[in-house]
Design an enzyme around this catalytic site. Structure first.
Site, PDB file in Angstrom:
ATOM      1  N   ASP A   1       0.846  -1.187   0.000  1.00 46.91           N
ATOM      2  CA  ASP A   1       0.000   0.000   0.000  1.00 46.91           C
ATOM      3  C   ASP A   1       0.888   1.244   0.000  1.00 46.91           C
ATOM      4  O   ASP A   1       1.859   1.325   0.764  1.00 46.91           O
ATOM      5  CB  ASP A   1      -0.892   0.022   1.243  1.00 46.91           C
ATOM      6  CG  ASP A   1      -2.330   0.383   0.936  1.00 46.91           C
ATOM      7  OD1 ASP A   1      -2.531   1.365   0.195  1.00 46.91           O
ATOM      8  OD2 ASP A   1      -3.243  -0.303   1.415  1.00 46.91           O
TER       9      ASP A   1
ATOM     10  N   ASP B   1      -3.318   4.618  -2.519  1.00 45.83           N
ATOM     11  CA  ASP B   1      -4.483   5.069  -1.772  1.00 45.83           C
ATOM     12  C   ASP B   1      -5.042   6.374  -2.351  1.00 45.83           C
ATOM     13  O   ASP B   1      -4.284   7.271  -2.736  1.00 45.83           O
ATOM     14  CB  ASP B   1      -4.064   5.275  -0.314  1.00 45.83           C
ATOM     15  CG  ASP B   1      -5.212   5.561   0.615  1.00 45.83           C
ATOM     16  OD1 ASP B   1      -6.122   4.717   0.713  1.00 45.83           O
ATOM     17  OD2 ASP B   1      -5.210   6.631   1.259  1.00 45.83           O
TER      18      ASP B   1
ATOM     19  N   GLU C   1      -6.589   3.273  -6.149  1.00 46.19           N
ATOM     20  CA  GLU C   1      -7.892   3.286  -5.485  1.00 46.19           C
ATOM     21  C   GLU C   1      -8.683   4.476  -5.997  1.00 46.19           C
ATOM     22  O   GLU C   1      -8.263   5.628  -5.836  1.00 46.19           O
ATOM     23  CB  GLU C   1      -7.746   3.386  -3.966  1.00 46.19           C
ATOM     24  CG  GLU C   1      -9.102   3.335  -3.259  1.00 46.19           C
ATOM     25  CD  GLU C   1      -9.073   3.851  -1.832  1.00 46.19           C
ATOM     26  OE1 GLU C   1      -9.967   3.462  -1.056  1.00 46.19           O
ATOM     27  OE2 GLU C   1      -8.186   4.648  -1.492  1.00 46.19           O
TER      28      GLU C   1
ATOM     29  N   HIS D   1     -11.307  -3.124   3.094  1.00 49.56           N
ATOM     30  CA  HIS D   1     -11.286  -2.690   4.493  1.00 49.56           C
ATOM     31  C   HIS D   1     -12.159  -1.472   4.771  1.00 49.56           C
ATOM     32  O   HIS D   1     -12.287  -1.070   5.937  1.00 49.56           O
ATOM     33  CB  HIS D   1      -9.840  -2.378   4.896  1.00 49.56           C
ATOM     34  CG  HIS D   1      -9.219  -1.293   4.075  1.00 49.56           C
ATOM     35  ND1 HIS D   1      -8.915  -1.451   2.741  1.00 49.56           N
ATOM     36  CD2 HIS D   1      -8.870  -0.019   4.383  1.00 49.56           C
ATOM     37  CE1 HIS D   1      -8.395  -0.338   2.278  1.00 49.56           C
ATOM     38  NE2 HIS D   1      -8.368   0.544   3.243  1.00 49.56           N
ATOM     39  N   ASP D   2     -12.741  -0.871   3.751  1.00 49.97           N
ATOM     40  CA  ASP D   2     -13.571   0.324   3.924  1.00 49.97           C
ATOM     41  C   ASP D   2     -15.061   0.052   3.744  1.00 49.97           C
ATOM     42  O   ASP D   2     -15.868   0.975   3.893  1.00 49.97           O
ATOM     43  CB  ASP D   2     -13.156   1.406   2.922  1.00 49.97           C
ATOM     44  CG  ASP D   2     -11.810   2.035   3.248  1.00 49.97           C
ATOM     45  OD1 ASP D   2     -11.471   2.104   4.451  1.00 49.97           O
ATOM     46  OD2 ASP D   2     -11.099   2.445   2.319  1.00 49.97           O
TER      47      ASP D   2
END
Length: 533
Positions: free
Chosen positions: A99, A201, A264, A325-326
């Protein structure tokens, strides 16, 4: 198959390190824990691991507030632990994607400390500083993704700094060439250590409107929505100039052999595909979250697949994601029975696929009382927290699920009813289904790299075809609880795999019957293949 890059023919598995495996009893997962579970991932059949952030951080947003881009937080281990992990992953044929969080740092990062020290600081322009509005308030109406203003006032310098997320996460100024050069060096640091690529991200946030204009109101905003939805983010994100930044990142990655750049991006399809960049100079894979956001029906899913396939630029490689994860877990969104259908959908679509840890065993959201909440979004805006989708992986039926010998940082599910060990012993479990689907995908080029063609959508049934040079498969998915029939695809058709894991072999003449909540992959027979030839 070898004509395609590993990231095109492979499947990615997202590991949220805090919740995967704890090796030292502190209740928080770590790199050594991930290393100890590599053989599980090999048996599962995935090709690459994506690690959520592991960098030194005050953990205001659990690693997405970075204080040092070139280190490992002691919670997770050391650089030596990372090197051992990547070495052993590569030895097992697994790739490792890291990440990368370039939109903002932690307020504890030395860059921000220097930037904050004075208006004349050499790094002042590395972050986004603005004078107050005429009334002394924030420079504009931009909203933080976690609620409230996206601006915080610094009394010492008399200016506001911008933060798209927490006030402890000041945004970097990607219009500054020195900052861009420093971030390129960060990428090289990890590429030199052997990482196989980056998931970047909030990549669509990197460039903001040069005039810092107010965002317009969102006419669709209503009760129950998070504060960020109150405005349309037309000036605070998704600016055309961001493609110049991404092209520079891509050039860094392309300087190393066989690496991948993933972005993302939560945007509509027509904007999402723009991030492939002119001439495919952008990210290799702009993350496609359409399956997460769409209504769960055959008609809606069939339509979005067709729209996405049509929107892809020439040569653009598709990708699909069911969870992360969101977001709420897929088993929570659609229920346990349909989660199996969702798994077959994901793993038979064209493109690169990403599985979120725990989804392969049907892990659902775990209720986390507000008083136990760890997520800052939940604390700022109750009801919008992400903790329930981040709970520890249940490896066995012990009280802490084999995740830790200590107290887990978040509550676990009822491990007596759902855990990896139990599913490994059950030939029809969700885990067994995932292993069978991944093995099928690896064995059949039509699934791994073949073409896609929509076939029909009728009621609760979605049917599509996957084709390679010498094989054609038919995927039929029943999104409803009642049995349905579809026309027989022709002589010689055979069942390769059912989500119920209880049927295979030649299909008799007559309509094909799908049970409620069942998906089936059929291989089409010789007569049809001859007709195509």
């Amino acid at each position: 198959m070898q004509s395609h890059a590993w990231w095109q023919r492979g499947v990615i598995y997202q590991v949220y390190p805090r919740s995967f495996q704890d090796s030292n009893g502190d209740g928080i997962g770590d790199l050594e824990g991930v290393r100890r579970r590599l053989d599980y991932l090999v048996r599962l059949g995935v090709d690459a691991i994506w690690l959520s952030p592991i960098f030194p951080s005050p953990m205001a947003d659990f690693g997405y507030d970075i204080a040092d881009y070139c280190g490992v937080d002691p919670i997770f281990g050391t650089l030596e632990d990372f090197d051992r992990l990547i070495g052993e992953a590569h030895a097992r044929g697994l790739k490792l994607i890291l990440d990368f969080v370039p939109n903002h740092t932690s307020e504890a990062h030395p860059w921000f400390a220097e930037s904050r020290s004075s208006r004349s600081s050499p790094k002042r322009d590395w972050y986004i500083w603005r004078d107050p509005a005429p009334d002394g308030g924030p420079p504009n109406n931009w909203i933080s993704n976690f609620g409230g203003s996206a601006w915080s006032f610094d009394e010492a310098s008399g200016q506001y700094y911008h933060h798209a997320f927490l006030e402890q996460q000041p945004d970097l100024n990607w219009r500054n060439p020195e900052l861009r050069a420093a971030m390129a060096d960060v990428m090289r640091f990890w590429l030199e250590r052997g990482v196989d690529g980056f998931r970047v991200d909030v990549i669509w946030h990197l460039i903001k409107d040069a005039q810092f204009r107010d965002n317009p109101p969102n006419p669709a905003f209503g009760p129950g929505q998070p504060d960020i939805n109150r405005l349309l983010q037309v000036h605070s994100a998704d600016q055309d100039e961001v493609l110049d930044v991404i092209r520079e990142m891509r050039a860094v990655v392309d300087g190393y052999e066989d690496r991948v750049l993933i972005g993302e991006i939560y945007l509509p399809v027509e904007r999402l595909v723009a991030y492939y960049g002119p001439g495919l100079s952008g990210v290799h894979l702009p993350f496609n979250f359409q399956l997460i956001l769409a209504p769960w029906s055959a008609r809606a899913i069939g339509r979005l697949i067709d729209e996405y396939e049509r929107a892809l630029p020439p040569g653009g490689w598709p990708n699909w994601v069911l969870g992360n994860h969101d977001q709420k877990r897929i088993a929570t969104r659609v229920g346990a029975a349909q989660a199996r259908v969702a798994a077959m959908l994901l793993l038979t679509l064209r493109g690169t696929l990403t599985i979120y840890y725990g989804d392969e065993i049907g892990l659902a959201d775990v209720p986390v009382p507000h008083e136990l909440a760890q997520d800052p979004w939940e604390r700022n805006e109750p009801g919008h927290g992400r903790d329930p989708a981040r709970t520890p992986m249940p490896w066995d039926d012990s009280p802490t699920g084999g995740f830790t010998s200590g107290r887990p940082w978040l509550p676990l599910n009822d491990t007596t009813t759902l855990n990896v060990a139990a599913q490994e012993a059950d030939p029809r479990s969700m885990l067994a289904l995932h292993r069978a689907l991944l093995a099928l995908r690896r064995a059949h080029p039509a699934l791994a790299i073949g073409g896609y063609q929509g076939d029909r959508t009728e009621g609760d049934v979605l049917v599509f075809r996957r084709r390679s040079a010498d094989e054609e498969l038919l995927v039929a998915l029943n999104f409803g609880p009642s049995p349905v029939e579809i026309p027989h695809p022709g002589a010689g058709a055979e069942t390769l795999l059912s989500t119920h894991l209880d049927r295979s072999g030649p299909e008799p003449a007559g309509p094909l019957r799908l049970r409620g909540d069942e998906g089936v992959v059929f291989r089409l027979g010789g007569e049809l293949q001859a007709a195509r030839a």
